[in-house]
Design a protein around this motif. Structure first.
Motif, PDB file in Angstrom:
ATOM      1  N   ASP A 244      17.001  26.809  21.959  1.00  0.00           N
ATOM      2  CA  ASP A 244      17.556  26.697  20.610  1.00  0.00           C
ATOM      3  C   ASP A 244      18.281  27.957  20.159  1.00  0.00           C
ATOM      4  O   ASP A 244      19.032  27.918  19.182  1.00  0.00           O
ATOM      5  CB  ASP A 244      16.437  26.384  19.615  1.00  0.00           C
ATOM      6  N   PHE A 245      18.068  29.079  20.826  1.00  0.00           N
ATOM      7  CA  PHE A 245      18.697  30.332  20.410  1.00  0.00           C
ATOM      8  C   PHE A 245      20.188  30.376  20.739  1.00  0.00           C
ATOM      9  O   PHE A 245      20.921  31.216  20.203  1.00  0.00           O
ATOM     10  CB  PHE A 245      18.008  31.524  21.095  1.00  0.00           C
ATOM     11  N   GLN A 246      20.675  29.494  21.623  1.00  0.00           N
ATOM     12  CA  GLN A 246      22.065  29.553  22.069  1.00  0.00           C
ATOM     13  C   GLN A 246      23.026  29.088  20.975  1.00  0.00           C
ATOM     14  O   GLN A 246      22.682  28.270  20.121  1.00  0.00           O
ATOM     15  CB  GLN A 246      22.258  28.673  23.301  1.00  0.00           C
ATOM     16  N   VAL A 247      24.260  29.596  21.030  1.00  0.00           N
ATOM     17  CA  VAL A 247      25.307  29.141  20.118  1.00  0.00           C
ATOM     18  C   VAL A 247      25.474  27.637  20.238  1.00  0.00           C
ATOM     19  O   VAL A 247      25.604  26.924  19.246  1.00  0.00           O
ATOM     20  CB  VAL A 247      26.635  29.873  20.413  1.00  0.00           C
ATOM     21  N   ASP A 248      25.501  27.124  21.462  1.00  0.00           N
ATOM     22  CA  ASP A 248      25.488  25.681  21.706  1.00  0.00           C
ATOM     23  C   ASP A 248      24.128  25.333  22.297  1.00  0.00           C
ATOM     24  O   ASP A 248      23.929  25.346  23.498  1.00  0.00           O
ATOM     25  CB  ASP A 248      26.630  25.248  22.625  1.00  0.00           C
ATOM     26  N   ALA A 249      23.182  25.077  21.406  1.00  0.00           N
ATOM     27  CA  ALA A 249      21.773  24.965  21.770  1.00  0.00           C
ATOM     28  C   ALA A 249      21.539  24.030  22.956  1.00  0.00           C
ATOM     29  O   ALA A 249      22.111  22.945  23.037  1.00  0.00           O
ATOM     30  CB  ALA A 249      20.969  24.481  20.564  1.00  0.00           C
ATOM     31  N   TRP A 250      20.718  24.498  23.912  1.00  0.00           N
ATOM     32  CA  TRP A 250      20.285  23.736  25.078  1.00  0.00           C
ATOM     33  C   TRP A 250      21.422  23.364  26.023  1.00  0.00           C
ATOM     34  O   TRP A 250      21.326  22.407  26.780  1.00  0.00           O
ATOM     35  CB  TRP A 250      19.508  22.487  24.664  1.00  0.00           C
ATOM     36  N   SER A 251      22.512  24.124  25.970  1.00  0.00           N
ATOM     37  CA  SER A 251      23.596  23.925  26.934  1.00  0.00           C
ATOM     38  C   SER A 251      23.303  24.759  28.170  1.00  0.00           C
ATOM     39  O   SER A 251      23.378  25.991  28.132  1.00  0.00           O
ATOM     40  CB  SER A 251      24.941  24.333  26.326  1.00  0.00           C
ATOM     41  N   LEU A 252      22.955  24.098  29.271  1.00  0.00           N
ATOM     42  CA  LEU A 252      22.574  24.827  30.479  1.00  0.00           C
ATOM     43  C   LEU A 252      23.756  25.546  31.107  1.00  0.00           C
ATOM     44  O   LEU A 252      23.615  26.638  31.653  1.00  0.00           O
ATOM     45  CB  LEU A 252      21.922  23.868  31.478  1.00  0.00           C
ATOM     46  N   SER A 253      24.963  24.938  31.036  1.00  0.00           N
ATOM     47  CA  SER A 253      26.128  25.559  31.673  1.00  0.00           C
ATOM     48  C   SER A 253      26.500  26.883  31.021  1.00  0.00           C
ATOM     49  O   SER A 253      27.169  27.707  31.639  1.00  0.00           O
ATOM     50  CB  SER A 253      27.325  24.604  31.620  1.00  0.00           C
ATOM     51  N   THR A 254      26.081  27.115  29.775  1.00  0.00           N
ATOM     52  CA  THR A 254      26.387  28.376  29.093  1.00  0.00           C
ATOM     53  C   THR A 254      25.146  29.231  28.893  1.00  0.00           C
ATOM     54  O   THR A 254      25.184  30.219  28.160  1.00  0.00           O
ATOM     55  CB  THR A 254      27.044  28.108  27.730  1.00  0.00           C
ATOM     56  N   ALA A 255      24.038  28.862  29.528  1.00  0.00           N
ATOM     57  CA  ALA A 255      22.792  29.620  29.373  1.00  0.00           C
ATOM     58  C   ALA A 255      22.928  30.996  30.009  1.00  0.00           C
ATOM     59  O   ALA A 255      23.546  31.150  31.067  1.00  0.00           O
ATOM     60  CB  ALA A 255      21.643  28.857  30.020  1.00  0.00           C
ATOM     61  N   PRO A 256      22.364  32.029  29.391  1.00  0.00           N
ATOM     62  CA  PRO A 256      22.431  33.369  29.989  1.00  0.00           C
ATOM     63  C   PRO A 256      21.493  33.501  31.177  1.00  0.00           C
ATOM     64  O   PRO A 256      20.394  32.936  31.190  1.00  0.00           O
ATOM     65  CB  PRO A 256      22.004  34.287  28.841  1.00  0.00           C
ATOM     66  N   GLN A 257      21.944  34.263  32.167  1.00  0.00           N
ATOM     67  CA  GLN A 257      21.114  34.539  33.331  1.00  0.00           C
ATOM     68  C   GLN A 257      20.234  35.744  33.038  1.00  0.00           C
ATOM     69  O   GLN A 257      20.704  36.776  32.563  1.00  0.00           O
ATOM     70  CB  GLN A 257      21.991  34.795  34.560  1.00  0.00           C
TER      71      GLN A 257
END
Length: 699
Positions: A244-257
Motif C-alpha cells: 500500500d505504500f507505493q504510488v500505484d499501490a500493489w503494482s509489482l512491476s513498479t515495486a522497489p527492489q
C-alpha cells in the motif's frame, strides 16, 4: 557414461536426445564437429523453484557457457529445467546493459516484443514486429577477441506456414541464409565464430526482400561457449517489496527492489501514507505467483506460497523493513527522523526542459517542486507535468545555487541506458552526484522526491477519463487511460452512451473529468464553473465535471499544461461495420478443441448488450485455469488479427484495455483465474473488457 552426438534431427523422441540438446545443442550449423562429453544425470537440475544451481557438464572440449539467454523469459532470475547461468550472465534475458552481478555488458539491442514466457527454454520467445525487410532481433555480448561457439534455439508455436525465413548473422557475417524457423524445437550451432572488436553482435533477421507481417523473426534461446577460467555467475537472490505504500499501490512491476545487506538479509525504508500492508516477492512480473507473506490475518509467521496475507503496519509513517529470505524472519522499525534537517524548497536543475529552454544548469532558472506534494507529507516534494525534450539531463537541488544540497541518483547509469520510468529509486546527496541523462524521452513526467527516505520516483505522465464515457462511470479505479500523443496532449477514442436527461440542464448526457492517476489523490481536472464557462479549466478536487456530448463515438483530447480539451465526433461512414468476430486461443471450458485452431474459434455476438454494431461480445464465457485470448475478424489469420498492446499475463477485471491490430500481435493470458466472464471488443476504438460475470445466472 559417454554420449556421442552427431546429426540430431529437430524432433527428439527419446529422453537422451532431449537432454543432449538442452545440454549441448550439438549440431546443425556450419563447422559442427562430432563432440563427446561426460554426462552425469545426477548433476542435472529439474524444475528449479529453489533457484539452486549445480553446473551440468554442458559445453564441450573445455569450453564453458559464457552467456546463456532464455529470450523473453518472464522470470529471468529463476532457472527452469536444464538451464544455467553463464559465466558472464547472471540473469536469463535483459536489454543491453551491465550485468548486475558480473559487470559485463550484454543484452538485446533492437526493438523487440516478448511474446510469452513458459518455463521451458523453447517456450519463451522474443520477436521483432517492425515488418522491415532485412531487420530483426539483435543481441550484443562483451567478449575478448577470439573464437567462440554460438548456438541458437528456435520454435514457432504459430506455425507461420513456411513464411518465417531468416538469416542468422554474427559480426554482420551471414552464418546461415534463408533459415526456416520450424514448428518443432530446433537449434543451430556454429563453431569458430570470430570476435575482433571486443563485442559479439548476433542477429536473427528477415531476408532482405521479406516484409511480410506473418514472417516476424523470433528466437527462443542463445548460448555462447568459449574457453575461460571464469566460474558460472552465482544466481543473484533478489527481493522486492510491494504494498500500500507505493504510488500505484500493489503494482509489482513498479515495486522497489530491496537492498541486500549480507547473510541473506534485505532491507528497505518505505513511507506509508496510512495504515496498510505489504509482501515480499522474489520476482517482479506476476502478482499472483508465490510470495512471502503471513499465513493468516493477524499472524506473524511468514510463509512462501501464492495464497499469503499481507504483513500490516497500523499507522502512517516511515518504516525500516528488513527480511531474511533464508530464516524467514522480518523486522519493522519506525524510522528515526530526529536528525533530519527540515527543507522548505526543492528544485529540478538540468537541461532539456521546454518550459525553461535557457536553463542549461543555470540554478537561477531551476524549476521549483511542490512541498507536501499530493498531501504526502512535509518531506515529500514533487511536480506533475514536467515536460522533457528528446534529450534531457536533471538532478535535484534544495536552493537556487550549488552551495546547498546536490542530489543525484544512485542508479543513474542503469536508468540512463533505458530511459525508463523508475519508482522509489535511491538518491544520494554530495558533490558531483550522478544525474539522469535520457535520450528520446520527450513527454510529460511526474517527479516525486522523498528526502526523508532518500528516494525518488519518475514516471511518464498518464491521464485518465472518469465519469461519462468510462465503463466504470465515477469509479476512479476503472478510469479509462488516454494515450500521450504530442506536444503535451493526451488522446482517447471512446463511445459516450448516456441518454438525455432533460432535468440536468447543464449536463443532460452526464459529465466527466480528467485525473492523472486512478485515484482521487492526484491531478483532478475539470471546469472552474460550468454555469459560466465550458472552456476555463482548473486542477482541483472542487473542479466541476465537463458536460458529455450526445451518444456516439468521439476523439477526446486534453492538455494538462495548457488546460485545454477538445471533443471531435468520429466519422462513422468512413468506418464500415463487420458482420462477424471470433475469440481464438485456448483454455475455455466449453471449447476444449479450440487450442489456437482457427476453425474452432468462438463466435461472438454483434451489438453486444445493445452497445452498437461495432461491439462484439459474449456473456458467461467460462475460463479454465490457463486462458490465452485474441480476436479474429474472420475464420482465418489473413485479415483482422487483434491482440493486446500490453499482452502476456494479466489479472482480471480488465476494463477498456487497448487492443493491438498491427502486425503480429500479443495474446492475453489469464492464469489461475477460472470462472465465468463477460468479454467484449469494440473494434472501432480498439478497446477490450474482460469482466467476471456477477449475475449468478451463468450455470
Amino acid at each position: 557414461m559417454k554420449i556421442n552426438i552427431k546429426g540430431l534431427s529437430r524432433n527428439w523422441a527419446t529422453l537422451v536426445s532431449a537432454l543432449a540438446v538442452s545440454l549441448l545443442g550439438g549440431c546443425g550449423g556450419s563447422g559442427a564437429d562430432d563432440v563427446a562429453f561426460d554426462y552425469n544425470p545426477e548433476t542435472l537440475i529439474s524444475e528449479n523453484s529453489s533457484n539452486e544451481y549445480v553446473e551440468p557438464p554442458r559445453a564441450p572440449d573445455g569450453f564453458k557457457v559464457i552467456y546463456y539467454v532464455d529470450s523473453g523469459d518472464g522470470t529471468p532470475d529463476k532457472l527452469e529445467a536444464l538451464e544455467t547461468f553463464g559465466t558472464r550472465s547472471s540473469t536469463e534475458d535483459q536489454a543491453y546493459g551491465t550485468d548486475a552481478v558480473t559487470g559485463f555488458k550484454w543484452g538485446y539491442t533492437s526493438d523487440t516484443a516478448q511474446y510469452y514466457s513458459d518455463g521451458n527454454l523453447y517456450g519463451s520467445i522474443r520477436g521483432d514486429e517492425r515488418d522491415i525487410a532485412g531487420e530483426g532481433i539483435e543481441y550484443s555480448f562483451e567478449l575478448e577477441n577470439g573464437s567462440y561457439t554460438v548456438v541458437f534455439g528456435f520454435n514457432d508455436p504459430w506455425d507461420s506456414e513456411g513464411l518465417r525465413h531468416v538469416s542468422l548473422t554474427a559480426e554482420d557475417v551471414v552464418l546461415e541464409e534463408d533459415y526456416y524457423i520450424p514448428v518443432d524445437d530446433e537449434f543451430k550451432r556454429f563453431d569458430s565464430v570470430e570476435v575482433s572488436d571486443g563485442v559479439l553482435n548476433l542477429g536473427i533477421k528477415r531476408n532482405i526482400a521479406n516484409s511480410d507481417p506473418e514472417a516476424d523473426p523470433q528466437i527462443s534461446w542463445i548460448e555462447i561457449w568459449g574457453e575461460t577460467d571464469e566460474q558460472v555467475a552465482a544466481p543473484a537472490a533478489k527481493s522486492w517489496i510491494v504494498g500500500d505504500f507505493q504510488v500505484d499501490a500493489w503494482s509489482l512491476s513498479t515495486a522497489p527492489q530491496m537492498t541486500p545487506v549480507g547473510d541473506d538479509w534485505y532491507e528497505m525504508t518505505v513511507h506509508f501514507q496510512d495504515a496498510g500492508g505489504f509482501k515480499f516477492f522474489d520476482q517482479n512480473q506476476f502478482l499472483n505467483a508465490d510470495n512471502w507473506g503471513v499465513e493468516s490475518e493477524n499472524s506473524t509467521t511468514i510463509t512462501y506460497s501464492d495464497d499469503t496475507f499481507p504483513i500490516v503496519v497500523s499507522e502512517a509513517g516511515y518504516y525500516d523493513i528488513r527480511f531474511n529470505i533464508t530464516s524467514l524472519v522480518y523486522t519493522i522499525t519506525t524510522s528515526d527522523l530526529s536528525a533530519l534537517d527540515p527543507q522548505n524548497e526543492m528544485f529540478v536543475i538540468g537541461v532539456g526542459f521546454p518550459q525553461e529552454p535557457d536553463m542549461n544548469w543555470d540554478t537561477s532558472k531551476a524549476i521549483p517542486l511542490i512541498k507536501n506534494f499530493r498531501g504526502m507529507g512535509e518531506q515529500v516534494f514533487g511536480i506533475e507535468g514536467l515536460e522533457f525534450s528528446d534529450e534531457v539531463e536533471l538532478k535535484i537541488i534544495n536552493e537556487r545555487s550549488w552551495d546547498g544540497m546536490d542530489i543525484g541518483f544512485v542508479n543513474a547509469a542503469v536508468y540512463n541506458e533505458t530511459g525508463a520510468d523508475f519508482f522509489w529509486g535511491e538518491t544520494i546527496s554530495g558533490s558531483g552526484t550522478p544525474n539522469l541523462a535520457y535520450s528520446g524521452a520527450a513527454g510529460l513526467y511526474t517527479l516525486i522526491f522523498d528526502y526523508a527516505a532518500n528516494r525518488a520516483t519518475l514516471f511518464k505522465g498518464r491521464m485518465y477519463l472518469v465519469g461519462a464515457g468510462s465503463l466504470g462511470s465515477w469509479d476512479v479505479g476503472q478510469a479509462a487511460e488516454l494515450d500521450q500523443v504530442d506536444n503535451g496532449w493526451f488522446e482517447l477514442s471512446l463511445r459516450f452512451t448516456a441518454e438525455e436527461n432533460p432535468e440536468e440542464l447543464e449536463k443532460p448526457y452526464g459529465d466527466f473529468k480528467f485525473v492523472s492517476e486512478q485515484s482521487w489523490d492526484a491531478g483532478n481536472f475539470g471546469l472552474v464553473d460550468r454555469s459560466i464557462s465550458l472552456i476555463e479549466m482548473i486542477n482541483s478536487g472542487s473542479s466541476a465535471g465537463i458536460p458529455a456530448p450526445a451518444p456516439g463515438y468521439y476523439v477526446l483530447r486534453f492538455n494538462p499544461e495548457s488546460l485545454a480539451y477538445s471533443i471531435t465526433a468520429i466519422d462513422l461512414e468512413a468506418n464500415p461495420t463487420r458482420s462477424e468476430m471470433f475469440i481464438v486461443g485456448k483454455g475455455y471450458v466449453d471449447y476444449p478443441d479450440l487450442d489456437w485452431s482457427v476453425e474452432n474459434a468462438i463466435p461472438m455476438s454483434r451489438d453486444f448488450q445493445e452497445r452498437g454494431d461495432y461491439v462484439f461480445g459474449l456473456e458467461c464465457l467460462e475460463f479454465g485455469s490457463a486462458v490465452d485470448m485474441k480476436f479474429l475478424g474472420q475464420l482465418g489469420w489473413d485479415g483482422l488479427d487483434a491482440g493486446f498492446v500490453n499482452g502476456g499475463e494479466q489479472t482480471a477485471p480488465l476494463v477498456g484495455v487497448k487492443a493491438d491490430v498491427v502486425g503480429d500481435t500479443s495474446d492475453l493470458k489469464l492464469i489461475d483465474q477460472p470462472g465465468f466472464y463477460d468479454v467484449s471488443f469494440d473494434y472501432l476504438i480498439n478497446r477490450v473488457n474482460v469482466i467476471p460475470n456477477a449475475s449468478g445466472d451463468c450455470l
